[in-house]
Design an enzyme around this catalytic site. Structure first.
Site, PDB file in Angstrom:
ATOM      1  N   HIS A  12       1.193 -10.280 -45.703  1.00  0.00           N
ATOM      2  CA  HIS A  12       1.603  -9.594 -44.473  1.00  0.00           C
ATOM      3  C   HIS A  12       3.125  -9.513 -44.369  1.00  0.00           C
ATOM      4  CE1 HIS A  12       0.954  -8.893 -39.971  1.00  0.00           C
ATOM      5  NE2 HIS A  12       2.237  -9.219 -40.013  1.00  0.00           N
ATOM      6  N   GLU A  13       3.801 -10.641 -44.605  1.00  0.00           N
ATOM      7  CA  GLU A  13       5.265 -10.640 -44.473  1.00  0.00           C
ATOM      8  C   GLU A  13       5.926  -9.828 -45.583  1.00  0.00           C
ATOM      9  OE1 GLU A  13       6.468 -11.494 -41.742  1.00  0.00           O
ATOM     10  OE2 GLU A  13       4.630 -12.457 -41.045  1.00  0.00           O
ATOM     11  N   HIS A  49       5.842  -6.316 -44.495  1.00  0.00           N
ATOM     12  CA  HIS A  49       6.950  -5.935 -43.607  1.00  0.00           C
ATOM     13  C   HIS A  49       8.199  -5.586 -44.414  1.00  0.00           C
ATOM     14  CE1 HIS A  49       5.177  -6.458 -39.737  1.00  0.00           C
ATOM     15  NE2 HIS A  49       5.008  -7.765 -39.833  1.00  0.00           N
TER      16      HIS A  49
END
Length: 417
Positions: free
Chosen positions: A327-328, A331
């Site tokens: 997820h990070e 980003h």
């Protein structure tokens, strides 16, 4: 009529072979006892695990790590006897291995619920073997379980995802939007993943995170990378994530995600400066800091990144199973959350995760999406309108196509080192 007859005959053959194979499934682990806080005694890591809000049940299990050499595994999930069959296996440089598999359906046949032919993410197994230890994520009917070493034993953890920490601190709303290379595909969403790219990641764990985990942290990191790669395959992204290096740091955490991430990213502030030498030596495009901050799951340096800002911090307990590690990094490639939670259209109007919340029936969300209002499992898929799960498209071309974002930006981030 002919095809139906062939299908029935083939189905009978597959069923017969599956039943025969099931008789030879290797026992991966056997239950010992369900653990309570009274059992923690002088074991801080066990006490912390039992006190974690998302921990529903902890059961000590007796693991046979050698079983991961077999194509079929059998084990018990808190009273439910299950069997899984291997879909692939990978060897690790340290002599370990990664076992990927799927659960058998009630008819003893495998199911694939996605339109792209990938296995069902709600009934999957990924296991990392290192010596006599096994670290893994197990999903059965969407429910998350974790298998992990803890001190001199192994435990099976039933996870209540509705009680996981919030994804990000409020600082997320102030993250810079960093333009990346203009490689946007012309027109609406397309199925192609374009040219394959390899992104190398350096992972650094604080001593506090290692102590709190109480298991084999390097195996947890390898599991995070394996899960990330499976998500890329599931969603036709064309990215291979490589573990460039793993190390620990004696840095004392501040208790603040933004502070720790800033110190991790800065090259000459006197905090963790040596990791930048490690990054250069290992040619790591991205750096991820694993910390023991239970307040949130993670924080990236921006929506999009440059070579000098491609850093993120992740709470170790969110890194696997809940997919905060991927997820990070998402980003850092400009991916955003589901549009209801994150309505910004910068840098890509279509760059959001996706939640499926029908009035009745199964709910789910993709890697970048926040939780559903009534709760829903996070599937190891990026939003993608070209792929369906149980007949439902996993995105919307105009607003929820993280796959397209990752394809647009992967060449840029893969060239950071």
């Amino acid at each position: 009529m002919l095809s139906r007859s062939i299908g029935k005959a083939a189905g009978g053959l597959v069923l017969g072979l599956s039943v025969a194979a099931a008789a030879h499934a290797a026992p991966l682990f056997e239950p010992v006892t369900v653990l309570s806080r009274a059992a923690a005694g002088s074991e801080p890591a066990l006490g912390k695990l039992l006190a974690t809000p998302s921990t529903a049940t902890v059961q000590e299990v007796r693991v046979d790590a050698a079983a991961t050499a077999q194509p079929q595994l059998e084990f018990e999930l808190l009273g439910q006897r299950v069997q899984a069959v291997r879909s692939k296996v990978e060897s690790l440089p340290d002599g370990g291995s990664i076992w990927y598999g799927q659960f058998r359906s009630p008819s003893d046949r495998l199911t694939a619920a996605t339109s792209n032919g990938q296995d069902d993410p709600g009934n999957s197994v990924i296991l990392v073997r290192s010596g006599n230890t096994v670290t893994g994520s197990i999903r059965k009917d969407g429910k998350l379980y974790r298998l992990r070493p803890l001190g001199n034993r192994h435990v099976l953890v039933e996870v209540d995802e509705s009680r996981m920490p919030a994804d990000h601190p409020a600082d997320y709303n102030q993250l810079p939007k960093i333009p990346m290379g203009n490689n946007d595909r012309i027109g609406i969403a397309q199925a192609s993943s374009g040219t394959p790219a390899t992104i190398r990641v350096l992972v650094v764990a604080t001593n506090a995170a290692v102590a709190a985990y109480g298991g084999n942290m390097q195996s947890l990191v390898q599991l995070a990378v394996a899960e990330s790669n499976q998500g890329y395959v599931n969603s036709n992204v064309g990215i291979t994530l490589q573990l460039a290096g793993y190390e620990t740091t004696s840095y004392t955490e501040s208790g603040n995600f933004t502070t720790d991430l800033t110190r991790f990213r800065n090259t000459s502030d006197g905090y963790m400066d040596s990791i930048h030498t490690s990054r250069n030596n290992t040619a790591a495009d991205v750096g991820v800091l694993l910390i023991n901050n239970t307040s949130y799951c993670g924080l990236a340096s921006g929506i999009g990144s440059t070579a000098s800002t491609a850093f993120a911090a992740v709470y170790w307990d969110c890194a696997t199973g809940y997919y905060s590690f991927a997820h990070e990094i998402g980003h850092l490639q400009s991916a955003r959350h589901d549009i209801a939670s994150d309505p910004s259209t910068s840098p890509y109007a279509y760059g959001h995760g996706y939640r499926y919340e029908p009035a009745s029936g199964s709910r789910w969300r993709t890697i970048m999406a926040y939780d559903c209002s009534a709760g829903c499992p996070r599937l190891n898929y990026w939003s993608n309108p070209n792929i369906s799960y149980n007949g439902v498209p996993m995105g919307i071309a105009s607003s929820a196509d993280n796959q397209r974002v990752l394809v647009n930006t992967k060449a840029t981030i893969a060239a950071f080192r």
